[in-house]
Design a protein around this motif. Structure first.
Motif, short mmCIF file in Angstrom:
data_model
loop_
_atom_site.label_atom_id
_atom_site.label_comp_id
_atom_site.label_asym_id
_atom_site.label_seq_id
_atom_site.Cartn_x
_atom_site.Cartn_y
_atom_site.Cartn_z
N UNK A 119 0.70 -1.07 -0.51
CA UNK A 119 0.12 -0.56 0.33
C UNK A 119 1.00 1.16 -0.33
N UNK A 120 0.14 2.42 -0.95
CA UNK A 120 1.20 3.81 -0.43
C UNK A 120 -0.06 4.44 -0.48
N UNK A 121 0.00 5.65 1.12
CA UNK A 121 1.14 5.05 2.02
C UNK A 121 0.84 3.54 2.48
N UNK A 122 2.13 3.16 3.48
CA UNK A 122 1.94 1.62 5.05
C UNK A 122 1.03 1.95 5.63
N UNK A 123 0.37 1.91 6.34
CA UNK A 123 -0.22 2.36 7.61
C UNK A 123 0.43 2.10 8.97
N UNK A 124 0.79 2.94 9.77
CA UNK A 124 2.09 2.01 10.63
C UNK A 124 3.12 3.12 11.21
N UNK A 125 3.16 2.77 12.05
CA UNK A 125 4.12 3.56 13.20
C UNK A 125 5.62 2.94 12.66
N UNK A 126 6.24 3.88 11.58
CA UNK A 126 7.72 3.29 11.23
C UNK A 126 8.03 2.51 10.08
N UNK A 127 6.26 2.89 9.28
CA UNK A 127 6.51 1.75 8.54
C UNK A 127 6.25 2.85 7.08
N UNK A 128 6.32 4.10 6.67
CA UNK A 128 6.36 4.59 5.60
C UNK A 128 7.07 4.56 4.34
N UNK A 130 7.72 1.14 3.38
CA UNK A 130 7.96 -0.34 3.65
C UNK A 130 7.93 -0.46 1.85
N UNK A 131 7.31 0.00 1.08
CA UNK A 131 7.76 -0.53 -0.53
C UNK A 131 9.26 -0.66 -0.65
N UNK A 132 10.04 0.11 -0.06
CA UNK A 132 11.91 -0.46 -0.36
C UNK A 132 12.32 -1.44 1.07
N UNK A 133 12.25 -0.82 2.08
CA UNK A 133 12.40 -1.53 3.13
C UNK A 133 11.80 -1.26 4.32
N UNK A 134 12.41 -2.50 5.32
CA UNK A 134 11.02 -2.76 6.72
C UNK A 134 12.10 -1.37 8.20
N UNK A 136 12.28 -2.23 10.89
CA UNK A 136 13.43 -3.07 12.00
C UNK A 136 13.16 -4.46 11.71
N UNK A 137 12.65 -4.98 10.52
CA UNK A 137 13.34 -6.57 9.70
C UNK A 137 12.99 -6.38 8.46
N UNK A 138 13.44 -7.47 7.85
CA UNK A 138 13.77 -7.74 6.55
C UNK A 138 11.85 -7.12 5.40
N UNK A 139 11.46 -6.62 5.96
CA UNK A 139 9.30 -7.11 5.17
C UNK A 139 9.65 -5.69 3.97
N UNK A 140 10.93 -5.26 3.73
CA UNK A 140 10.26 -3.79 2.89
C UNK A 140 10.40 -4.84 1.35
N UNK A 141 9.47 -3.89 0.87
CA UNK A 141 9.20 -4.97 -1.00
C UNK A 141 10.56 -5.35 -2.00
N UNK A 142 10.46 -3.84 -1.87
CA UNK A 142 12.34 -4.45 -3.28
C UNK A 142 13.04 -5.24 -2.51
N UNK A 143 13.64 -4.14 -0.63
CA UNK A 143 14.09 -5.01 -0.07
C UNK A 143 14.39 -7.12 -0.53
N UNK A 144 12.90 -7.56 0.15
CA UNK A 144 12.53 -9.16 -0.13
C UNK A 144 13.36 -9.22 -1.11
N UNK A 145 12.85 -8.75 -2.60
CA UNK A 145 13.71 -9.02 -3.34
C UNK A 145 15.02 -9.07 -3.84
N UNK A 146 15.57 -8.16 -3.70
CA UNK A 146 16.78 -7.66 -3.65
C UNK A 146 18.09 -8.71 -2.79
N UNK A 147 17.30 -8.63 -1.58
CA UNK A 147 17.55 -9.76 -0.47
C UNK A 147 17.20 -11.38 -0.80
N UNK A 148 16.02 -12.41 -2.01
CA UNK A 148 16.76 -13.33 -2.56
C UNK A 148 15.01 -14.14 -1.79
N UNK A 149 14.70 -12.99 -0.77
CA UNK A 149 13.16 -13.96 0.46
C UNK A 149 12.29 -14.24 -0.47
#
Length: 239
Positions: A119-128, A130-134, A136-149
């Motif tokens: 979602x744009x924007x991602x709701x919730x504290x410190x999640x703005x 998240x399309x890119x990166x998480x 405190x954990x690797x749950x960002x959209x692009x990030x997960x593809x970059x890391x092979x998750x």
């Protein structure tokens, strides 16, 4: 074989200078063709959850994919050998028992083109971001593809963006600004190719498309990348 059966479905270049496997090209063109109509069905759902929207999207795609040699599966398991495997929002699977794309074989349970949604924007504290990166954990959209998750071993995948506030231009500039910041601070894990570039001329107010060539991390070589196709629809009711 799937690649043989999609020749009459898929035609034309998707990206200048890039030769894409016919099976993958067919999926991308399927999304190009049908995604805008889906956006009209969910117009105004500016507080709907990502899971609810993606559940509807997967069901819609399967309903209109009757003549295509592939289908879509919601919350597809990435690694069947692990009970703690991550799940991609939508997996794309062949209707045949096995296909070959490039130099890799995919069986009837493997996603050969994976789709994550945000979602744009991602709701919730410190999640703005998240399309890119998480946060405190690797749950960002692009990030997960970059890391092979997500999409491990795949050359191509996609990210769906549900725009529930602001407009396409706002998020295009915002996300690329965030990537610029990551380029400056990430010690080589983010590069200029990670930035979104516009794909084609936008003629539909409901849909916009981008692509990015995302370097895998940890970085092994400058050519170890996954190409992401970004499809955004606007849910903002501007009537």
């Amino acid at each position: 074989m799937l690649a043989d059966r999609v020749e009459n479905i898929s035609n034309g270049a998707l990206s200048d200078g890039v030769e894409i496997d016919a099976s993958v090209k067919a999926v991308i063109e399927f999304i190009d063709t049908h995604f805008s109509d889906f956006s009209k069905k969910v117009k105004g759902e500016i507080s709907a959850s990502e899971k609810a929207l993606t559940d509807k999207l997967c069901k819609y795609f399967n309903r209109v994919a009757g003549s295509y040699p592939f289908y879509f599966h919601h919350e597809n398991v990435e690694d069947h050998s692990s009970g703690k495997s991550p799940q991609i929002d939508i997996g794309t699977l062949s209707r045949e028992e096995q296909i070959t794309i490039g130099d890799k074989n995919y069986n009837e349970f493997d996603s050969f083109f994976s789709i994550e949604a945000k979602r744009l924007p991602t709701p919730g504290q410190n999640r703005e971001r998240e399309y890119l990166i998480g946060h405190d954990k690797a749950n960002g959209g692009i990030e997960r593809f970059k890391k092979g998750i997500h999409g491990k071993g795949l050359r191509y995948s996609a990210i769906i963006g549900y725009v529930q506030k602001e407009d396409f231009d706002f998020w295009f500039l915002q996300i690329n600004d965030w990537i610029e910041e990551l380029i400056r601070t990430s010690k080589g894990e983010w590069i200029a190719d990670d930035k979104l570039t516009k794909r084609g001329v936008q003629t539909d107010k409901q849909l916009t498309k981008f692509e990015s060539d995302n370097i895998r991390v940890p970085v092994k070589s400058g050519t170890d990348k996954i190409k992401l196709f970004h499809f955004w629809i606007s849910l903002v009711d501007d009537t």
